[in-house]
Design an enzyme around this catalytic site. Structure first.
Site, short mmCIF file in Angstrom:
data_model
loop_
_atom_site.label_atom_id
_atom_site.label_comp_id
_atom_site.label_asym_id
_atom_site.label_seq_id
_atom_site.Cartn_x
_atom_site.Cartn_y
_atom_site.Cartn_z
N ARG A 63 24.97 30.85 6.66
CA ARG A 63 24.36 30.25 7.85
C ARG A 63 25.17 29.05 8.39
O ARG A 63 24.91 28.61 9.50
CB ARG A 63 22.93 29.80 7.55
CG ARG A 63 21.97 30.97 7.40
CD ARG A 63 20.51 30.54 7.38
NE ARG A 63 19.61 31.68 7.54
CZ ARG A 63 18.99 32.30 6.54
NH1 ARG A 63 19.17 31.91 5.30
NH2 ARG A 63 18.18 33.33 6.79
N LYS A 115 28.20 25.96 0.38
CA LYS A 115 28.63 27.13 1.17
C LYS A 115 27.43 27.99 1.49
O LYS A 115 26.55 28.19 0.64
CB LYS A 115 29.65 27.95 0.38
CG LYS A 115 30.92 27.16 0.12
CD LYS A 115 32.14 28.05 0.18
CE LYS A 115 33.35 27.18 -0.10
NZ LYS A 115 34.54 27.64 0.59
N LEU A 160 30.19 37.39 3.10
CA LEU A 160 30.47 36.81 1.79
C LEU A 160 31.44 35.63 1.87
O LEU A 160 32.35 35.63 2.69
CB LEU A 160 31.03 37.89 0.86
CG LEU A 160 30.15 39.13 0.69
CD1 LEU A 160 30.82 40.15 -0.24
CD2 LEU A 160 28.76 38.77 0.17
N HIS A 161 31.20 34.66 1.00
CA HIS A 161 32.05 33.48 0.91
C HIS A 161 32.31 33.15 -0.55
O HIS A 161 31.90 33.93 -1.44
CB HIS A 161 31.42 32.30 1.66
CG HIS A 161 29.97 32.07 1.29
ND1 HIS A 161 29.59 31.67 0.04
CD2 HIS A 161 28.80 32.23 2.00
CE1 HIS A 161 28.27 31.55 -0.02
NE2 HIS A 161 27.76 31.90 1.15
N ASP A 216 20.03 28.90 -4.09
CA ASP A 216 18.65 29.29 -3.78
C ASP A 216 17.83 29.15 -5.06
O ASP A 216 17.44 30.14 -5.67
CB ASP A 216 18.62 30.72 -3.24
CG ASP A 216 19.47 30.87 -2.00
OD1 ASP A 216 18.97 30.59 -0.91
OD2 ASP A 216 20.67 31.22 -2.13
N HIS A 241 29.35 33.53 -3.07
CA HIS A 241 29.13 34.91 -3.53
C HIS A 241 30.24 35.32 -4.51
O HIS A 241 29.98 35.97 -5.52
CB HIS A 241 29.15 35.89 -2.35
CG HIS A 241 28.12 35.64 -1.30
ND1 HIS A 241 28.43 35.12 -0.07
CD2 HIS A 241 26.78 35.83 -1.30
CE1 HIS A 241 27.32 35.02 0.66
NE2 HIS A 241 26.31 35.44 -0.07
N GLN A 252 14.40 30.80 -5.37
CA GLN A 252 14.58 32.25 -5.50
C GLN A 252 14.97 32.61 -6.93
O GLN A 252 14.45 33.58 -7.51
CB GLN A 252 15.66 32.72 -4.52
CG GLN A 252 16.13 34.14 -4.74
CD GLN A 252 17.12 34.57 -3.67
OE1 GLN A 252 16.71 34.91 -2.57
NE2 GLN A 252 18.40 34.53 -3.97
P1 AMP Z 1 22.70 35.50 0.29
O1 AMP Z 1 23.75 36.46 0.73
O2 AMP Z 1 22.67 34.22 1.05
O3 AMP Z 1 21.34 36.16 0.15
O4 AMP Z 1 23.09 35.06 -1.19
C1 AMP Z 1 23.33 36.00 -2.20
C2 AMP Z 1 23.48 35.28 -3.51
O5 AMP Z 1 24.57 34.36 -3.44
C3 AMP Z 1 22.23 34.46 -3.89
O6 AMP Z 1 22.00 34.58 -5.28
C4 AMP Z 1 22.64 33.07 -3.51
O7 AMP Z 1 21.97 32.07 -4.26
C5 AMP Z 1 24.12 33.09 -3.85
N1 AMP Z 1 24.81 32.02 -3.13
C6 AMP Z 1 24.82 31.79 -1.79
N2 AMP Z 1 25.51 30.67 -1.50
C7 AMP Z 1 25.94 30.18 -2.67
C8 AMP Z 1 26.71 29.02 -3.05
N3 AMP Z 1 27.16 28.15 -2.15
N4 AMP Z 1 26.98 28.82 -4.36
C9 AMP Z 1 26.51 29.69 -5.30
N5 AMP Z 1 25.79 30.80 -5.02
C10 AMP Z 1 25.51 31.03 -3.73
#
Ligand code: AMP
Length: 281
Positions: free
Chosen positions: A187, A184, A33-34, A150, A37, A153
């Site tokens: 990856r 952010k 998480l960053h 995303d 999230h 998505q």
């Molecule tokens: P992930 O863990 O990459 O599957 O992402 C989980 C959720 O966090 C998804 O709804 C992503 O779109 C959202 N997310 C990931 N990176 C960001 C970001 N930089 N800004 C806003 N939401 C994000």
């Protein structure tokens, strides 16, 4: 804060909350998480009585040559971020808890998933939809939070929820960026120092595209050409796609009108990064 791996325990906890009339906000993630999230968690925290975060690197949404095995994982750090952000429950299942022996049911879509990331990741959205619907059945949230990072998505989940009458409100949240503009992403950790610098070309090229749209350009080909030209100045960047689509349907447009998504996917070395902006024209 509770951390459960068992579906039954999550169900029991949520049922208890609901019996008391409490609302539940849900943030599905793959962990590591960053701040991106965290922004979803913070919004969920403000709008609901209880907040559930799932952390599950979903094997079903990764293609055979993709990064499922190497995807970064750090439950301890994630738990700390969640605890500090006021999360009530982390759902962190093993794959066999989510996919029992003989699992063979899927959620799929005829539109929205063929363009953009669907082209280079043909099984990705089926995996995403299937796991998200399962998570929705387990957590039964009033609201679920997804990042515009995303964007495809987000559109797919909104459509799935509408089409299949899921009683959860889908809330899209803005892209959180590093100070220098890089969106952010878990990856980003794959990038070497040199690649990290090169990755700035994504946000830089989108900025040029956005300025063009803001100045009144409605020709999609012109917007794509400007973004592509900027991306091509970076030797470490290899374009997967530069596209302009209608946001709700993810269909390509020739002329920008309504809510349009300008989206790119670019390899920086071996790492595939995505970024986008949405414009209302
Ligand atoms: P992930 O863990 O990459 O599957 O992402 C989980 C959720 O966090 C998804 O709804 C992503 O779109 C959202 N997310 C990931 N990176 C960001 C970001 N930089 N800004 C806003 N939401 C994000």
């Amino acid at each position: 804060m509770k951390i459960y791996g068992e579906i039954s325990k999550v169900r029991e906890t949520v049922k208890n909350w609901k019996r008391k009339g409490l609302t539940v906000g849900f943030v599905p993630t793959m962990g590591y998480l960053h701040e991106g999230h965290k922004s979803l968690i913070d919004t969920a925290r403000k709008e609901n009585d209880r907040v559930v975060v799932s952390i599950f690197v979903n094997p079903m949404q990764f293609g055979p040559s993709e990064d499922f095995a190497s995807y970064p994982r750090d439950l301890e750090k994630d738990a700390k971020l969640c605890e500090d952000a006021g999360v009530d429950l982390i759902f962190h299942p093993e794959a066999d808890e989510m996919y029992a022996d003989g699992f063979c049911s899927y959620v799929d879509m005829n539109g929205l998933t063929t363009e953009l990331c669907g082209k280079s990741r043909p099984i990705h959205f089926r995996g995403v939809q299937t796991v998200v619907l399962k998570l929705f059945h387990i957590v039964t949230p009033d609201r679920a939070y997804f990042g515009q990072k995303d964007a495809q998505q987000l559109a797919v989940i909104k459509r799935m929820v509408r089409d299949l009458n899921v009683d959860t409100e889908i809330i899209g949240c803005p892209i959180i960026r590093e100070e220098d503009g890089l969106a952010k992403s878990s990856r980003n950790t794959y990038l070497s120092q040199e690649e990290r610098q090169a990755a700035l070309i994504l946000s830089r090229s989108l900025k040029i595209g956005k300025e063009l749209v803001d100045s009144g350009e409605t020709n999609a080909a012109a917007v794509k050409a400007a973004i592509t030209a900027e991306l091509e100045t970076e030797p470490l960047a290899k374009i997967d796609y530069v596209e302009v689509v209608e946001f709700n349907t993810i269909t390509p447009v020739d002329t920008l009108t309504g809510s349009v998504l300008v989206a790119i996917a670019v390899y920086i070395g071996k790492t595939r990064l995505i970024d986008n902006f949405i414009a209302t024209v």
